[in-house]
Write a protein that holds these residues in place. Structure first.
Motif, PDB file in Angstrom:
ATOM      1  N   LEU A 170      15.174 -41.298   3.148  1.00 16.86           N
ATOM      2  CA  LEU A 170      15.597 -42.377   4.044  1.00 16.86           C
ATOM      3  C   LEU A 170      16.888 -42.013   4.770  1.00 16.86           C
ATOM      4  O   LEU A 170      17.104 -42.429   5.912  1.00 16.86           O
ATOM      5  CB  LEU A 170      15.795 -43.671   3.249  1.00 16.86           C
ATOM      6  N   ALA A 171      17.710 -41.207   4.109  1.00 14.41           N
ATOM      7  CA  ALA A 171      18.971 -40.779   4.717  1.00 14.41           C
ATOM      8  C   ALA A 171      18.814 -39.499   5.532  1.00 14.41           C
ATOM      9  O   ALA A 171      19.795 -38.977   6.073  1.00 14.41           O
ATOM     10  CB  ALA A 171      20.023 -40.572   3.630  1.00 14.41           C
ATOM     11  N   GLY A 172      17.589 -38.985   5.621  1.00 19.22           N
ATOM     12  CA  GLY A 172      17.350 -37.768   6.388  1.00 19.22           C
ATOM     13  C   GLY A 172      17.765 -36.496   5.683  1.00 19.22           C
ATOM     14  O   GLY A 172      18.014 -35.479   6.339  1.00 19.22           O
ATOM     15  N   VAL A 173      17.831 -36.540   4.337  1.00 20.01           N
ATOM     16  CA  VAL A 173      18.249 -35.381   3.545  1.00 20.01           C
ATOM     17  C   VAL A 173      17.034 -34.748   2.879  1.00 20.01           C
ATOM     18  O   VAL A 173      16.150 -35.456   2.383  1.00 20.01           O
ATOM     19  CB  VAL A 173      19.289 -35.796   2.478  1.00 20.01           C
ATOM     20  N   GLN A 174      16.993 -33.422   2.855  1.00 22.47           N
ATOM     21  CA  GLN A 174      15.920 -32.695   2.186  1.00 22.47           C
ATOM     22  C   GLN A 174      15.840 -33.103   0.708  1.00 22.47           C
ATOM     23  O   GLN A 174      16.856 -33.171   0.017  1.00 22.47           O
ATOM     24  CB  GLN A 174      16.178 -31.182   2.289  1.00 22.47           C
ATOM     25  N   PRO A 175      14.615 -33.394   0.183  1.00 24.02           N
ATOM     26  CA  PRO A 175      14.503 -33.851  -1.205  1.00 24.02           C
ATOM     27  C   PRO A 175      14.899 -32.779  -2.221  1.00 24.02           C
ATOM     28  O   PRO A 175      14.757 -31.583  -1.974  1.00 24.02           O
ATOM     29  CB  PRO A 175      13.012 -34.195  -1.350  1.00 24.02           C
ATOM     30  N   VAL A 176      15.390 -33.240  -3.366  1.00 20.48           N
ATOM     31  CA  VAL A 176      15.615 -32.363  -4.506  1.00 20.48           C
ATOM     32  C   VAL A 176      14.273 -31.749  -4.914  1.00 20.48           C
ATOM     33  O   VAL A 176      13.225 -32.365  -4.749  1.00 20.48           O
ATOM     34  CB  VAL A 176      16.211 -33.162  -5.683  1.00 20.48           C
ATOM     35  N   PHE A 177      14.300 -30.539  -5.429  1.00 27.28           N
ATOM     36  CA  PHE A 177      13.138 -29.749  -5.857  1.00 27.28           C
ATOM     37  C   PHE A 177      12.465 -29.027  -4.705  1.00 27.28           C
ATOM     38  O   PHE A 177      11.729 -28.073  -4.915  1.00 27.28           O
ATOM     39  CB  PHE A 177      12.055 -30.582  -6.584  1.00 27.28           C
ATOM     40  N   SER A 178      12.663 -29.469  -3.455  1.00 27.78           N
ATOM     41  CA  SER A 178      11.975 -28.841  -2.334  1.00 27.78           C
ATOM     42  C   SER A 178      12.757 -27.629  -1.848  1.00 27.78           C
ATOM     43  O   SER A 178      13.955 -27.501  -2.090  1.00 27.78           O
ATOM     44  CB  SER A 178      11.766 -29.839  -1.193  1.00 27.78           C
ATOM     45  N   GLU A 179      12.065 -26.744  -1.152  1.00 26.11           N
ATOM     46  CA  GLU A 179      12.653 -25.475  -0.763  1.00 26.11           C
ATOM     47  C   GLU A 179      12.281 -25.145   0.674  1.00 26.11           C
ATOM     48  O   GLU A 179      11.121 -25.273   1.065  1.00 26.11           O
ATOM     49  CB  GLU A 179      12.094 -24.377  -1.673  1.00 26.11           C
ATOM     50  N   VAL A 180      13.240 -24.739   1.461  1.00 28.16           N
ATOM     51  CA  VAL A 180      12.944 -24.243   2.811  1.00 28.16           C
ATOM     52  C   VAL A 180      13.186 -22.749   2.916  1.00 28.16           C
ATOM     53  O   VAL A 180      12.819 -22.115   3.902  1.00 28.16           O
ATOM     54  CB  VAL A 180      13.774 -24.991   3.883  1.00 28.16           C
ATOM     55  N   SER A 181      13.813 -22.161   1.880  1.00 28.38           N
ATOM     56  CA  SER A 181      14.114 -20.736   1.868  1.00 28.38           C
ATOM     57  C   SER A 181      14.211 -20.271   0.425  1.00 28.38           C
ATOM     58  O   SER A 181      14.570 -21.056  -0.464  1.00 28.38           O
ATOM     59  CB  SER A 181      15.439 -20.468   2.587  1.00 28.38           C
ATOM     60  N   LEU A 182      13.876 -19.017   0.181  1.00 25.17           N
ATOM     61  CA  LEU A 182      14.068 -18.434  -1.140  1.00 25.17           C
ATOM     62  C   LEU A 182      15.335 -17.575  -1.196  1.00 25.17           C
ATOM     63  O   LEU A 182      15.543 -16.832  -2.157  1.00 25.17           O
ATOM     64  CB  LEU A 182      12.848 -17.605  -1.544  1.00 25.17           C
ATOM     65  N   ARG A 183      16.163 -17.686  -0.163  1.00 22.10           N
ATOM     66  CA  ARG A 183      17.427 -16.947  -0.137  1.00 22.10           C
ATOM     67  C   ARG A 183      18.630 -17.836  -0.398  1.00 22.10           C
ATOM     68  O   ARG A 183      19.632 -17.384  -0.941  1.00 22.10           O
ATOM     69  CB  ARG A 183      17.599 -16.253   1.207  1.00 22.10           C
ATOM     70  N   ALA A 184      18.544 -19.081   0.011  1.00 23.44           N
ATOM     71  CA  ALA A 184      19.685 -19.976  -0.143  1.00 23.44           C
ATOM     72  C   ALA A 184      19.216 -21.419  -0.049  1.00 23.44           C
ATOM     73  O   ALA A 184      18.109 -21.704   0.417  1.00 23.44           O
ATOM     74  CB  ALA A 184      20.732 -19.699   0.943  1.00 23.44           C
ATOM     75  N   VAL A 185      20.065 -22.331  -0.519  1.00 25.38           N
ATOM     76  CA  VAL A 185      19.788 -23.764  -0.432  1.00 25.38           C
ATOM     77  C   VAL A 185      20.195 -24.262   0.944  1.00 25.38           C
ATOM     78  O   VAL A 185      21.291 -23.964   1.423  1.00 25.38           O
ATOM     79  CB  VAL A 185      20.558 -24.532  -1.523  1.00 25.38           C
ATOM     80  N   HIS A 186      19.315 -25.024   1.575  1.00 24.90           N
ATOM     81  CA  HIS A 186      19.605 -25.578   2.898  1.00 24.90           C
ATOM     82  C   HIS A 186      19.250 -27.064   2.928  1.00 24.90           C
ATOM     83  O   HIS A 186      18.096 -27.434   2.686  1.00 24.90           O
ATOM     84  CB  HIS A 186      18.799 -24.861   3.988  1.00 24.90           C
ATOM     85  N   GLY A 187      20.229 -27.894   3.185  1.00 23.92           N
ATOM     86  CA  GLY A 187      19.977 -29.290   3.508  1.00 23.92           C
ATOM     87  C   GLY A 187      19.585 -30.196   2.374  1.00 23.92           C
ATOM     88  O   GLY A 187      19.127 -31.316   2.602  1.00 23.92           O
ATOM     89  N   ARG A 188      19.755 -29.774   1.136  1.00 25.20           N
ATOM     90  CA  ARG A 188      19.445 -30.645   0.003  1.00 25.20           C
ATOM     91  C   ARG A 188      20.532 -30.508  -1.059  1.00 25.20           C
ATOM     92  O   ARG A 188      21.297 -29.542  -1.065  1.00 25.20           O
ATOM     93  CB  ARG A 188      18.087 -30.298  -0.612  1.00 25.20           C
ATOM     94  N   PRO A 189      20.631 -31.469  -1.981  1.00 21.75           N
ATOM     95  CA  PRO A 189      21.587 -31.336  -3.082  1.00 21.75           C
ATOM     96  C   PRO A 189      21.229 -30.149  -3.968  1.00 21.75           C
ATOM     97  O   PRO A 189      20.078 -29.723  -4.043  1.00 21.75           O
ATOM     98  CB  PRO A 189      21.427 -32.660  -3.853  1.00 21.75           C
ATOM     99  N   GLY A 190      22.220 -29.623  -4.655  1.00 18.44           N
ATOM    100  CA  GLY A 190      21.992 -28.534  -5.585  1.00 18.44           C
ATOM    101  C   GLY A 190      22.496 -27.207  -5.055  1.00 18.44           C
ATOM    102  O   GLY A 190      22.759 -27.046  -3.857  1.00 18.44           O
TER     103      GLY A 190
END
Length: 258
Positions: free
Chosen positions: A173-193
């Protein structure tokens, strides 16, 4: 939040030691720096479900395969609740199997592909499939192979992160990438963690039920479990959410081979 699972998670750094581009997905998961242990709360809840389904070993010793056992931590945590039953750790990574041998009496190398498991058809009584399915390129083929090695009426205990966890709904709802989801296997982008978790797909409770049923299993029960990576002040709320699996952090599904 971070996510540590049976077969994945790598701390994101500037120079990732293994990436799909360089070494393939196998290189990512074979990285010795990648933790392969899972949270104990999930392991214990799942083991209790399986122990209730199998009954005591005095009624007959059952063979339980822990698919994607990683370093054996989760199976070793579950072992006291499955006392007397035979637990066999299964993984394709020789590195994690070496570590698993320090915790489990039986470990076997095998792959979740067509005929890739070194077990006879209908030879196993139960399969623990703990936080593995979200990492697979071919989950359909994996469940077909599990279906093959389970006896009719045999038990599948599958766990996986919940895409629709209570905090993920708020993040979306806040437009943030969900926890557990992945857009890259090199680094975290746009989500907590801060950890790269290597998830290729995620499930809601409804999708998981449908997927498992379509693979030749009868869904018996779906429960929720807390996630150890939830910040401490929010953990009481996370435990409360387990009462409603559709919003829980982790999904624990019990199914029987039909």
């Amino acid at each position: 939040m971070s996510a540590t699972t049976n077969r994945t998670t790598s701390t994101a750094t500037t120079a990732s030691p293994a990436t799909p581009e360089r070494d393939g997905l196998r290189g990512f998961y074979e990285n010795p720096a990648v933790p392969v242990a899972s949270g104990t709360a999930r392991s214990i809840r799942q083991a209790r479900m399986l122990a209730a389904a199998l009954g005591p070993a005095t009624a007959g010793v059952r063979t339980v395969l822990d698919m994607g056992c990683g370093d054996g931590t989760a199976a070793a945590t579950a072992a006291p609740l499955l006392a007397g039953h035979r637990i066999i750790g299964v993984d394709w990574s020789q590195d994690v199997l070496r570590r698993a041998r320090t915790r489990l009496p039986y470990v076997v190398r095998g792959e979740l592909s067509d005929g890739g498991l070194p077990f006879a058809t209908a030879g196993a009584d139960a399969v623990l499939f703990s936080e593995v399915v979200e990492h697979l390129v071919d989950p359909d083929g994996a469940l077909e192979e599990i279906h093959r090695v389970l006896r009719p009426g045999g038990h599948l205990m599958l766990s996986t992160p919940n895409l629709a966890a209570w905090y993920n709904r708020a993040l979306l709802l806040a437009g943030v990438q969900p926890v557990f989801s992945e857009v890259s296997l090199r680094a975290v982008h746009g989500r907590p963690g801060t950890e790269v978790v290597g998830h290729l797909r995620l499930y809601t409770a409804r999708a998981l039920r449908s997927f498992v049923a379509a693979s030749g299993f009868e869904v018996v029960r779906l429960r929720g479990a807390p996630f150890h990576g939830v910040p401490r002040p929010l953990r009481p709320l996370d435990r409360l959410a387990c009462a409603l699996p559709s919003v829980a952090s982790l999904l624990l599904l019990h199914a029987r081979r039909s």
